[in-house]
Design an enzyme around this catalytic site. Structure first.
Site, PDB file in Angstrom:
ATOM      1  N   ASP A  15       0.834  -1.212   0.000  1.00  0.00           N
ATOM      2  CA  ASP A  15       0.000   0.000   0.000  1.00  0.00           C
ATOM      3  C   ASP A  15       0.868   1.261   0.000  1.00  0.00           C
ATOM      4  OD1 ASP A  15      -1.874   1.987   0.522  1.00  0.00           O
ATOM      5  OD2 ASP A  15      -2.435   1.223   2.510  1.00  0.00           O
ATOM      6  N   HIS A  69      -4.006   4.482   6.481  1.00  0.00           N
ATOM      7  CA  HIS A  69      -2.870   3.958   5.716  1.00  0.00           C
ATOM      8  C   HIS A  69      -1.541   4.262   6.406  1.00  0.00           C
ATOM      9  CE1 HIS A  69      -5.459   3.096   2.238  1.00  0.00           C
ATOM     10  NE2 HIS A  69      -6.124   4.160   2.648  1.00  0.00           N
TER      11      HIS A  69
END
Lengths: 558, 558
Positions: A202, A374
């Site tokens: 990610d 994130h």
């Protein structure tokens, strides 16, 4: 269209082929195909939400073209978590072949099943948990707990004879998560010691220095804002952010307020989350929003969708005073969400609208009411150092995020030629610990617009942008097919102009004159005559009104 | 003295006993004793540097009392790293028994051997590396790389049949360390999965939120400051901070400056670090400081000790204009170091002194010229989550640091009754995964003062403080032993007074009168007469000069 398109060679035996179909160069529609021994494994199948330059588009799907003719080879779709950008395209894939098995955690599958139900698809599913292994065709899958802004997210380690690929899905490394479910760095360490050949990681926050703040730092802020709010409170967040909704429920309960959930997806997702035990609803706190009107203003919290400024969502409609809950002075609106790049204009428009109505708007820019889901740069460094992957493919990010993520990998010692900056359609072969780009497919955007999928083209969108920005003018002229003489018209209709249609009276004689001239020259073809009309009115609108609308001339023979 | 003193029971078989002798409730003199099966293992043996209320003291040692009579049982001293607060007391321990083996990394042992050489002790040593195991008596030791502000630091996992204890030593978790040597979280994960029963963990920065900035963020700042400095540059740092010195050497080289090392410990340590390959000295950059005078001002960097304001160190002497390098206008002094709690006054005094001389002083407070060597709260959470220790003993910290560290452990799920807030001398028994406090020894401070060890008492220090702050007055009177009449005196000498000794002429008749009165009352005892003198002059000094000096009356019979 990708920079360079070239066909990959036939897949050699003993090699793992990895092809991201979405999520590279964009935040959304994540989807990656793994191929080994003639079988395909899909990880995630999400949607991308349209930006302002894609008017009228509901969703954007990954381009399924490379696997469309091989759906029988797909052994499973692994879904890492229940966010739209990871599960939203599943219905469109299963419409092509309904019996492809879906693998995911309990919450993820519940959310995708609810979505599929709306499409009248009942899928084959396999529920897995962190720590479990599954053999699917030639792929040995190990699921690893990761921490994200939705519960029950999983990373997946994919082992084939060609090596081990680890796909994080979306994740961060909150060290004090609200549900106690950490990103399992012990598992990362174990996998790293055994050897990870390809790390798909990610990239969303790779360019954010440091560490994402703790999720639990939000609760006290929400509590304070809600505690001090003089009248109604409206909180907007993602409809899948179970922990954020939990924090709002808790803060409301602490201050004697009841909560009305607004928006179809919010209601659906929270019902699922409560049923599965991810959301703990304080006794008697929820109230139907229609009944909430009867409560005093300081006894209610509305929990709504629309934190990204989505035009049809509850919050945008409130901001436009187009919702029965009309925010006003004394009301507090909390945008407890991130601002996804590309949505800035829409979100600030909503903030402006609400502010104009007199509401106090609390958002990420002026209070700590959201933390990202994130991993920031500091967290990614931990991952790289623990895993020491042989090859890295940054995924899930705009180009700048992918580059930043690759840089982090290199900082920890991954050689530059082992960090692959890919695009959608980049074909990567993994063999003997070495990942190489062997092809670049030409993939497009697949637009969902109402009930059509893939029918809207980029040209259509260009038209829509022109229409939206410049309006259109239709000109209808009926001519005598024999003489070319104008029988009726020109009738002119315009949309998107401030001016009255009568402004066009001035151009009508010019059009008639141009057509007469063309007729005298012997032009009879209606298409050619249409072009005459187009040019004439186009030039005039351009000079007189300084605009370049879409022009739709229609010359009809009678 | 600890709050409650009570004797521990005799050590049961199958139980590991852990007794910190130093480092709890203070930053320094770290030392912990592990006992199993009648054998003792010592981890670290450091000194504490005196604070201002301990004048004249050179060093403070841990109280060796509990092991003094059992030195034959000590199987080894493990030294986690080469900082004074972990190795500084080794010479004093080996003076009691010289053949106790020392175990540590290459750099650590080199530094301690250099120190022992000055004490004319040649130790038995065993050099170990990260990843290695050593069996020493009943203790199985595994060494784990940790990252700190000195190279080659190690944590040690101590396994006995009673369980596994892991002592971090000092550490942080810089994810991009200058030498690439990370705190080995993979090893932590592996140890954690196998089960860590007692975690002894560095608390220094447990109350600092977030994460310690990267060591490599300092280099560019040093480079910029040195690059822009118009005249001489003087950098002060810890004499063992190899990486900081490296950064200074690199920045100097980049700007065409040569570097003169100042201070005995700086020279000694950097010679060792270079010999062992930890310091990479650019060709021809070092210059003897006496020759450096011949260089233009903008071609020299002096690298010195004294960053903590130590009065005898080079930097303090410069600030007092008591060093041949006299800083002045245009010169730049960089304090590239932390400010150890307790040293604030001394350090700010040095900064003031240098500023008064016209130098520009760059320090942690106005530029990013230092990052800590200790893990901040965010890093400690990672440790706890990866290790999941059954019991935690925060070490190396003032009380507030230990408490903050215990709180972090609890936040990650370690039960409150398994986090032990200890003091020096707290006796902890570990058995069956449970650590319990079973005793509290009464330990003191052992002061090294010149060549004496343990002879200076706290009462002596109180005297010194009085002397330092108020000065002293000695009064000598010779009396006739038969009549009590004053034959000579009173002669008065004073130190620490601004006033001339003649100021005391006023009190001499009062002393003589008081003695005469006492003599008339038949007092002959010189001690009693001394008290008369003390009271008389004490009251007068108090009223006339508003001071409370130390008074030393001396009444002599003739």
């Amino acid at each position: 269209m990708p920079s360079t398109v070239f066909d990959p060679p036939a897949l050699e035996s003993g090699t793992l082929r990895v092809t991201p179909l979405g999520g590279l160069g964009e935040i959304g529609r994540n989807m990656t195909v793994f191929e080994y021994g003639g079988k395909l494994l899909v990880v995630d199948c999400g949607v991308l939400f349209p930006e302002e330059h894609q008017p009228g588009v509901d969703l954007i799907l990954p381009d399924f073209e490379p696997i469309k003719h091989r759906l029988d080879d797909v052994v499973a779709v692994v879904l890492t978590h229940g966010h739209e950008d990871h599960i939203g395209a599943v219905p469109y894939l299963l419409k092509l072949k309904a019996d492809i098995p879906l693998i995911g955690s309990g919450l993820t599958l519940a959310l995708v099943e609810a979505k599929l139900k709306e499409h009248r698809i009942k899928p084959y599913t396999l529920t897995v948990k962190e720590g479990e292994h599954e053999q699917v065709g030639p792929f040995d899958l190990e699921f690893v707990a990761v921490n994200h802004s939705i519960p029950d997210a999983l990373a997946v380690a994919i082992t084939t004879p060609a090596g081990v690929a680890l796909a994080t899905g979306d994740f961060k490394m909150d060290q004090l998560p609200l549900d106690g479910r950490l990103t399992d760095l012990r598992a990362f360490a174990r996998l790293g010691e055994a050897g990870v050949d390809l790390f798909l990681v990610d990239s969303t926050n790779a360019d954010v220095p440091g560490f994402t703040a703790l999720e639990r730092s939000i609760g006290p802020v929400l509590d304070q804002v809600i505690g001090k709010a003089p009248r109604r409170v409206i909180v907007a967040s993602f409809s899948s952010h179970v922990h954020r909704v939990q924090q709002v429920l808790d803060a409301a309960a602490a201050h004697g307020r009841r909560v009305a959930l607004l928006g179809r997806s919010m209601l659906r997702n929270m019902t699922i989350a409560e049923d599965l035990g991810y959301l703990h609803v304080p006794e008697g706190i929820l109230i139907d929003y229609k009944k909430a009107r009867d409560l005093p203003d300081d006894k209610i919290v509305y929990m709504s969708t629309g934190s990204q400024g989505e035009p049809m969502a509850v919050l945008s409609r409130m901001a436009n005073n187009d919702h029965e809950i009309e925010p006003g002075p004394g009301d507090t609106v909390i945008l407890a969400s991130s601002l996804i790049p590309g949505n800035e204009n829409a979100v600030y428009r909503v903030i402006d609208g609400l502010t104009k109505l007199g509401a106090t708007v609390v958002h990420k820019g002026n209070a700590k009411v959201h933390v990202s889901g994130h991993a920031a740069a500091g967290e990614l460094l931990y991952c790289y150092n623990i895993l020491k992957p042989k090859n890295v493919l940054p995924v899930h990010g705009e180009y700048r995020h992918l580059i930043a993520n690759a840089k982090l990998a290199q900082d920890t010692g991954v050689p530059a030629d082992r960090t692959i900056i890919g695009e959608n359609g980049t074909v990567i072969d993994l063999r003997d610990g070495l990942a190489r780009v062997v092809g670049q497919l030409d993939l497009g955007f697949v637009y969902v617009d109402g009930s059509t999928v893939g029918e809207i083209t980029d040209a259509d969108l260009k038209d829509r942008r022109t229409l939206g920005e410049e309006g259109f003018i239709s000109v209808i002229v009926v001519i005598d097919s024999a003489t070319g003489r104008v029988i009726t018209g020109p009738e002119i209709h315009a949309r998107g102009f401030a001016e009255d249609d009568r402004v066009f009276d001035a151009v009508k004689p010019k059009i008639a004159a141009a057509l007469a001239e063309a007729a005298q020259s012997g032009v009879r073809d209606t298409h050619a005559l249409s072009q005459v009309v187009r040019r004439t009115i186009g030039r005039w609108v351009n000079q007189s009104l300084r605009r370049r609308p879409m022009i739709i001339p229609l010359v009809i023979e009678a």
